[in-house]
Write an enzyme that holds these catalytic residues in place. Sequence first.
Site, PDB file in Angstrom:
ATOM      1  CB  CYS A 177      27.408  16.771 -18.168  1.00 40.00           C
ATOM      2  SG  CYS A 177      26.578  18.269 -17.621  1.00 40.00           S
ATOM      3  NE  ARG A 237      28.108  17.689 -21.796  1.00 36.49           N
ATOM      4  CZ  ARG A 237      29.408  17.550 -22.013  1.00 36.49           C
ATOM      5  NH1 ARG A 237      29.815  16.702 -22.933  1.00 36.49           N
ATOM      6  NH2 ARG A 237      30.286  18.228 -21.328  1.00 36.49           N
TER       7      ARG A 237
END
Lengths: 613, 549
Positions: free
Chosen positions: A333, A339
């Site tokens: 990410c 994430r």
Amino acid sequence: VLHLVTTVEQVRLLERFSNKSTSGTLHLTATHLIFVESNNAATTILHHHIASVEKLSLTTSGCPLVIQCRNFRVVHFVVQRERDCHDIYSSLLRLLRPVSYDELYAFSYNPKQNEQQREEGWQLIDLGAEFERMGVPCDRWQLTDVNRDYKICETYPRDLYVPITASKPIIVGSSKFRSKGRFPVLTYFYQEKKAAVCRCSQPLSGFSARCLEDESMLQAISKANHNSRFVYVMDTRPKLNAMANRAAGKGYENEDNYSNIRFQFVGIENIHVMRTSLQKLLEVVGSRFLSVNDYLLGLESCGWLRHVKAVVDAAIFLTKAVTVEGASVLVHCSDGWDRTAQVCSLGALLMDPYYRTIKGFMVLIEKDWISFGHKFADRCDQLDGDPKEVSPVFTQFLECVWQLTEQFPQAFEFSEWLLLQIHEHVHSCQYGNFLANNQRLREELQLGDRTHSLWAFLLREQQNYLNPAYCPTYADAHPVLEPSTLPCHFKFWRNMYHQFDRSMHPRQSVLKNVLTLKESNCQLEDTIKDLETVSTCIKSNQILFKHGISPPTPDPQASPRAQRILPTDTERTVEGSSGTERKESYSDLQETYGAKAEPAVVSLEFGVARMTC
Amino acid sequence: MEFAELIKTPRVDGVVLRRPFLPTVEGTLCLTGHHLILSSRQDNTEELWLLHANIDAIEKRFVGSLGTIIVKCKDLRVIQLDIPGMEECLNIASSIEVLSTLDSVSLMYPLFYRPMFQVIEDGWKSFLPEDAFKDLESMTEEWRLSDVNKDYSVCSSYPPLVAVPKDVDDDTLRKAAAFRHGGRFPVLSYYHKKNGMVMMRSGQPLTGTNGRRCKEDEKLINATLRAGKRGYIIDTRTVSVAQQAKARGGGFESEANYPQWRRIHKAIERSSILQESLIKLVEACNDQSHSMDRWLSKLEASNWQTHVKEILTSACLAAQCIDREGASVLVHGTEGTDSTLQVTSLAQIILDPACRTIQGFQALVEREWLQAGHPFQQRCSQSAYSNSKPRCEAPVFLLFLDCVWQILRQFPCSFQFSQHFLVLLFEHTYASQFGTFMGNSASERSKLNLSQKTVSLWSWVNRPQEVERLSNPLYEANCLVIWPSVAPQSLLLWEGVFLRWKRSSRCLDEAYDEMVHIIQYNKELQNKVNNLRRQLAQLETEEAGEKED
């Protein structure tokens, strides 16, 4: 030792979704806030759990104080005297803002364990052994010592696994081209197809920059897998965000520069969007007299379930690429700790049944979250830090896991109580595991010497977290989980976000009942064995007796196992869980249900709409 | 009319059946007067036996000479039949269309069905009002069974026997009936043993715009009050809807004429709105879109969960008036055959543990729905897929079942039956081989002589093997009043009905079976331990005896 800071009497605790209240005494200690009702029932809140304290304007009945906790408990006190209220308020504000790690509860928490037990607790999880379990090191992947002293990347662990063909200069060069030095490393190895899941942060590509070492690094990852001619690069961000990052000299991989990659955006929103989204969700479900339409519209507009689904969708994409196509995947990410951690760990959970066991789930969190530097301190606001860094990324991961347990009730060894308990302690700062932002800092804090491990505590009482429907052989038929991604399968996790709002939960728990029965089955089996032994004993004694010999008679009650026959304690109390209550509790409920002094007015509680006369 | 005239092509070979989450089956399709049958003519392959009455709508598609019929069922299942040959396909489709929409009661399947099982107890005789009244008599002497409606002349939707206050004579009942919608004068619905309070139900009073009153009606309902006590009238309509009803000759009880009663208005929607809600909900559930926002907004727009909450809230209110306030209650809406029954039956689920048993729930459905004149045939003649204009269709009973399911979810150990029973009832109200839900009232059923000509669903349900299948393994009798939470967060979408065909239920079924296994195994072990203990005790006595010798 509890240091009493202050005590205030005649305090009322208002129930959140009804008009009921209880009165009692409020005690403030150095670590906890304790409310003791007149019947001695106590509500205990750890200071670290408190997210905010708010003093509302004075009313006729007293001075209201609203405390919101990170475990989604909301308590509403009414203190009779304003001065007392102010006292509590200012003491709390002081206590709530630890500025150094040493002030955290983990360093004073003492569960009466000996040193040996404590040390053993920290040795329960061994990530080296975990990589071995996956089949690494092997002829294509090796352990590198480049980060032994945290010199290449201070937010990565010491031990990292890279393709055998990735030389040191390649690693160093690649790390210089990646945000925070987080170069591509192995996080999961799918042995069956020799496909790898790797993780890193975004490249510092800007609009045109390139780095040959980084390109070689990806080439090496690709070459390490003979099943596929290319490697997927999953940028878990929305394309717009990634493009915006280019202006800041960051960005994403240009497919023209990297041979054999397939680049893919996934579109999970950033930490700020997630923080706001959960805040909105909590506002919606926290309102009293909520209508069904406002609830559903609120669920939609806050976007939370959409975000949860986006994370699960990404994990499914990753899983399919690895298990079906046999391709290796590089996930990133921006910094590769939010994430990326979500998608890698959730993907591994779908691919590998081991992570669906209690121990395996701990290993998974230890690997993808703790060791790879998810910033727990910042995200969970452990120290008085930047509120913009706070975000429920880990909570969201736990929720994704819960959504999967709902779809696959037999695939997980643990029940949602484990998820709730882990969530509780990620914020409690009671154990050392989640303190600070990365392994380097944790070593500096000597957490292994000065605090206890949550994993040891959870494993010791793991019978509380078992899923009675778990079927170990389920994994043989379904090694890889293939969840449905239809939106109707994503549900509001009431037991998390309303875990302290007793009135909203089922009054009887199927989970608890079946778990108790399952435990009782084991004990009954033991008892049967014991009784059978005793009875064979007696029978043979009788034969002996007939021959004039009299050995001592075994007493069935003396067998230690036979004594355990009594039904197990059904009062399973998992702190912070919504596990339902004693049987009498719904008679309690009747007491509170709309009993009002004036008979002509009926008031309905527990979310039952008010009556219009 | 002969069925054969309607069946142009009784048999087609090489038909492919596609169903969600099941393997495709190729076989021979046969049409009979009441069934659509697909047989692969191979052992161990599941065949399709579908009642025409279960078909809500069909769609035809053609690709070349291959025709496809999409069959949408009233139980919300959607199946696909690929039929080679355009003519065959058209013939089959038109036959299905006709056979599934036959209006003639005399052609309905229950009248042709012969049971393949042995009837142990005739369900038509299991729940007679006389028997129910015996229970009441054992608790109180204040009520009597009146046969004022013995020839259905006072109220066509009431059964011949109704329970009314002892001191009120039949003449008064006749006059009160003339003052109530559909002749539905206030009758006893439930007697709360704990405090002697009662729940009654009726149709709306016919006050009209000029505020007509009826002394007999007042006398009738006042007779249910203890001295000095007040009662509650729960009008299931909002104030404005009730006001509007006056213009059409209906209305509500005024404070002036009913000073001992306090009126409370609730907002349960009318049946046409409920039908629309069902159609929208099913449409949302069948939407293949992967957008979360779209799903949530469609779910919201369907308003289904709002109706569930509204009905449950009203039922809680009625139960609360009785149990907490110690007051008697009269419930009515407009006709007194829909929302009224939802409220009175759910209130009993909350208050009365007997209604939470398998037998007791049947008795409740019999008493509060069938005998009370809920027009099942009208309400359930079409379901969510039908293209024809709805007439009187409405998922009133389905909403009741959904509400029961919500309570069952919240008190999973307090019901003797599992959700399978609720799903079974849902299916049989829309299409069935049994006569139980035929007709719209006791009078219609009696005219059709159903108790002689058809088999009762209860005869099927009350066989030991079926009882076992429908039982809740976690059941432990719970004599308490059970108050459900009606917070939106506590109400769930009933997946067992609405998402039943949208996902593979295998995982969930297996988990359920595992749970059942754990519980049964526990019982076995308990028995074994008890037996061993007994044997051991015996051995010890023997041993002691021998030693004494």
